[in-house]
Design a protein around this motif. Sequence first.
Motif, mmCIF file in Angstrom:
data_model
loop_
_atom_site.group_PDB
_atom_site.id
_atom_site.type_symbol
_atom_site.label_atom_id
_atom_site.label_comp_id
_atom_site.label_asym_id
_atom_site.label_seq_id
_atom_site.Cartn_x
_atom_site.Cartn_y
_atom_site.Cartn_z
ATOM 1 N N PHE A 172 0.813 -1.211 0.000
ATOM 2 C CA PHE A 172 0.000 0.000 0.000
ATOM 3 C C PHE A 172 0.850 1.265 0.000
ATOM 4 N N GLY A 173 2.129 1.132 -0.350
ATOM 5 C CA GLY A 173 3.020 2.284 -0.277
ATOM 6 C C GLY A 173 3.584 2.400 1.129
ATOM 7 N N ALA A 174 3.662 3.600 1.648
ATOM 8 C CA ALA A 174 4.214 3.828 2.984
ATOM 9 C C ALA A 174 3.321 3.185 4.043
ATOM 10 N N PHE A 175 3.920 2.898 5.207
ATOM 11 C CA PHE A 175 3.163 2.332 6.332
ATOM 12 C C PHE A 175 2.262 3.432 6.899
ATOM 13 N N GLN A 176 1.042 3.470 6.388
ATOM 14 C CA GLN A 176 0.103 4.474 6.855
ATOM 15 C C GLN A 176 -1.306 3.888 6.821
ATOM 16 N N PRO A 177 -2.200 4.374 7.682
ATOM 17 C CA PRO A 177 -3.536 3.786 7.785
ATOM 18 C C PRO A 177 -4.331 3.913 6.490
ATOM 19 N N VAL A 178 -5.134 2.879 6.210
ATOM 20 C CA VAL A 178 -5.986 2.860 5.022
ATOM 21 C C VAL A 178 -7.449 2.742 5.447
ATOM 22 N N GLY A 179 -8.332 3.202 4.581
ATOM 23 C CA GLY A 179 -9.761 3.079 4.823
ATOM 24 C C GLY A 179 -10.280 1.767 4.258
ATOM 25 N N ILE A 180 -11.279 1.173 4.927
ATOM 26 C CA ILE A 180 -11.846 -0.110 4.526
ATOM 27 C C ILE A 180 -13.363 0.038 4.360
ATOM 28 N N TYR A 181 -13.853 -0.416 3.219
ATOM 29 C CA TYR A 181 -15.293 -0.381 2.927
ATOM 30 C C TYR A 181 -15.932 -1.698 3.375
ATOM 31 N N VAL A 182 -17.000 -1.621 4.128
ATOM 32 C CA VAL A 182 -17.681 -2.831 4.602
ATOM 33 C C VAL A 182 -18.723 -3.245 3.572
ATOM 34 N N GLU A 183 -18.503 -4.393 2.949
ATOM 35 C CA GLU A 183 -19.400 -4.899 1.911
ATOM 36 C C GLU A 183 -20.534 -5.713 2.544
ATOM 37 N N ASP A 184 -21.788 -5.286 2.330
ATOM 38 C CA ASP A 184 -22.910 -5.995 2.947
ATOM 39 C C ASP A 184 -23.921 -6.502 1.919
ATOM 40 N N GLU A 185 -23.554 -6.419 0.637
ATOM 41 C CA GLU A 185 -24.437 -6.952 -0.406
ATOM 42 C C GLU A 185 -23.858 -8.218 -1.015
ATOM 43 N N TYR A 186 -22.655 -8.121 -1.552
ATOM 44 C CA TYR A 186 -22.015 -9.284 -2.151
ATOM 45 C C TYR A 186 -21.436 -10.190 -1.069
ATOM 46 N N ASP B 147 -20.127 -12.285 6.900
ATOM 47 C CA ASP B 147 -20.477 -13.682 6.632
ATOM 48 C C ASP B 147 -21.586 -13.773 5.589
ATOM 49 N N GLY B 148 -21.632 -14.901 4.905
ATOM 50 C CA GLY B 148 -22.553 -15.061 3.791
ATOM 51 C C GLY B 148 -23.960 -15.457 4.174
ATOM 52 N N VAL B 149 -24.244 -15.649 5.465
ATOM 53 C CA VAL B 149 -25.570 -16.081 5.886
ATOM 54 C C VAL B 149 -26.329 -14.940 6.557
ATOM 55 N N GLU B 150 -25.787 -14.443 7.662
ATOM 56 C CA GLU B 150 -26.479 -13.390 8.411
ATOM 57 C C GLU B 150 -26.006 -11.976 8.058
ATOM 58 N N ARG B 151 -24.883 -11.890 7.345
ATOM 59 C CA ARG B 151 -24.307 -10.607 6.912
ATOM 60 C C ARG B 151 -24.035 -9.680 8.105
ATOM 61 N N LYS B 152 -23.518 -10.259 9.167
ATOM 62 C CA LYS B 152 -23.200 -9.418 10.329
ATOM 63 C C LYS B 152 -21.867 -9.776 10.969
ATOM 64 N N TYR B 153 -21.388 -10.994 10.751
ATOM 65 C CA TYR B 153 -20.118 -11.399 11.358
ATOM 66 C C TYR B 153 -18.957 -11.041 10.432
ATOM 67 N N ARG C 62 -12.403 -15.368 17.785
ATOM 68 C CA ARG C 62 -13.827 -15.573 18.036
ATOM 69 C C ARG C 62 -14.667 -14.796 17.025
ATOM 70 N N PRO C 63 -15.959 -15.113 16.936
ATOM 71 C CA PRO C 63 -16.834 -14.326 16.071
ATOM 72 C C PRO C 63 -16.952 -12.896 16.600
ATOM 73 N N ILE C 64 -16.941 -11.931 15.707
ATOM 74 C CA ILE C 64 -17.138 -10.537 16.086
ATOM 75 C C ILE C 64 -18.031 -9.895 15.032
ATOM 76 N N THR C 65 -19.047 -9.194 15.474
ATOM 77 C CA THR C 65 -20.002 -8.605 14.538
ATOM 78 C C THR C 65 -19.606 -7.182 14.175
ATOM 79 N N ILE C 66 -20.140 -6.716 13.071
ATOM 80 C CA ILE C 66 -19.892 -5.340 12.653
ATOM 81 C C ILE C 66 -20.522 -4.368 13.647
ATOM 82 N N ASP C 67 -21.624 -4.765 14.283
ATOM 83 C CA ASP C 67 -22.252 -3.902 15.293
ATOM 84 C C ASP C 67 -21.373 -3.787 16.532
#
Length: 351
Positions: A166-180, A219-225, A274-279
């Motif tokens: 990602f270039g220099a060691f610097q924080p990146v933004g992450i998009y949470v995909e909840d459709e695909y 996750d592909g079932v409940e879309r929350k984990y 362990r499982p961790i949810t987006i909430d």
Amino acid sequence: MKISITKTTAPKEKPTETPAFGRIFTDHMFLMNYSEETGWRDARIVPHGNMSFSPACAALHYGQETFEGMKAYRGKDGKCYLFRPEMNARRANFSNARVCIPNFPEADYIEAVKALVNLDIDWIPNEPDGSLYIRPFFFADDPFLGVAVSKTYQFAIIMCPVGAYFGAFQPVGIYVEDEYVRAVRGGTGQSKTGGNYAASLAALTRAQENGCAQALWLDGVERKYIEEVGTMNIFFKISGKIITPALNGSILAGITRDSILTLCRDMGFEVEERPITIDELASSAESGALEETFGTGTACVIAPVSHFLYKGRKILVGDGNEGKTSRNLYDTLAKIQRGDMEDKFNWRVPV
């Protein structure tokens, strides 16, 4: 294993600056073939170039292929090192078994990698974050249009000089995909096969359109984990604990992931798989308990995360800056990989 070597008669000019990741390749590649009659045969290193196979090649039509990602590092002592190559060899066979590609001897796998690195060792960039990225891959090449297990295969290894993913060691933004959905339990998510990554491209495009570097899969079932990021496993530091999603059958068992878990425990952190949810992630960020987030993988090593974008909402990680833990883990792992620190876990393999 006997490996024949044909050296190039037209060496390429090496880049004076570290090129973009995965765009420039070294002078040579490793090739080997398989048939039901002979097994794996004809191990050879030849000049890097185009490969020949039928347009009816099974891998092109039905995706019967797997790949790995490794790196070779140059230490301050001038020696070259691989990092836990036996785990790549083992994972390659795990992936191969899932898509019915014949087992490849692990010792031969490591020997092939070492031989190719030895030949093109001068391609390792002379800079702090420089390394030689190694891409071993297997694919079915039976010229047959029909959904069936191939009778013939090829094993190949190619390499390219790289810097930081990602270039220099610097924080990146992450998009949470909840459709695909990337993968489900019982599918191929825990195997390193190309179809998983093809399935991730739509989400990656959406992430980049929203100013993020990668997409985080649920996750592909409940879309929350929370499961993993497109090219990384994901870690959270919440209230002093290091938490990462448990391997559940749809998450890739990253070698860097395993190494970071070991380092965290060695450093005295309480670690939870362990499982961790987006909430839960969002609420921990809101309360201030979410101190750091970082991704791990061979390509990026460790990538700190500044924020998540979820349903149009920005979830800030800490103050959005690089965290002390992720920086310490990155520096420690890099020193072990390059021979600049005691390797008490016996991870480093000299070439």
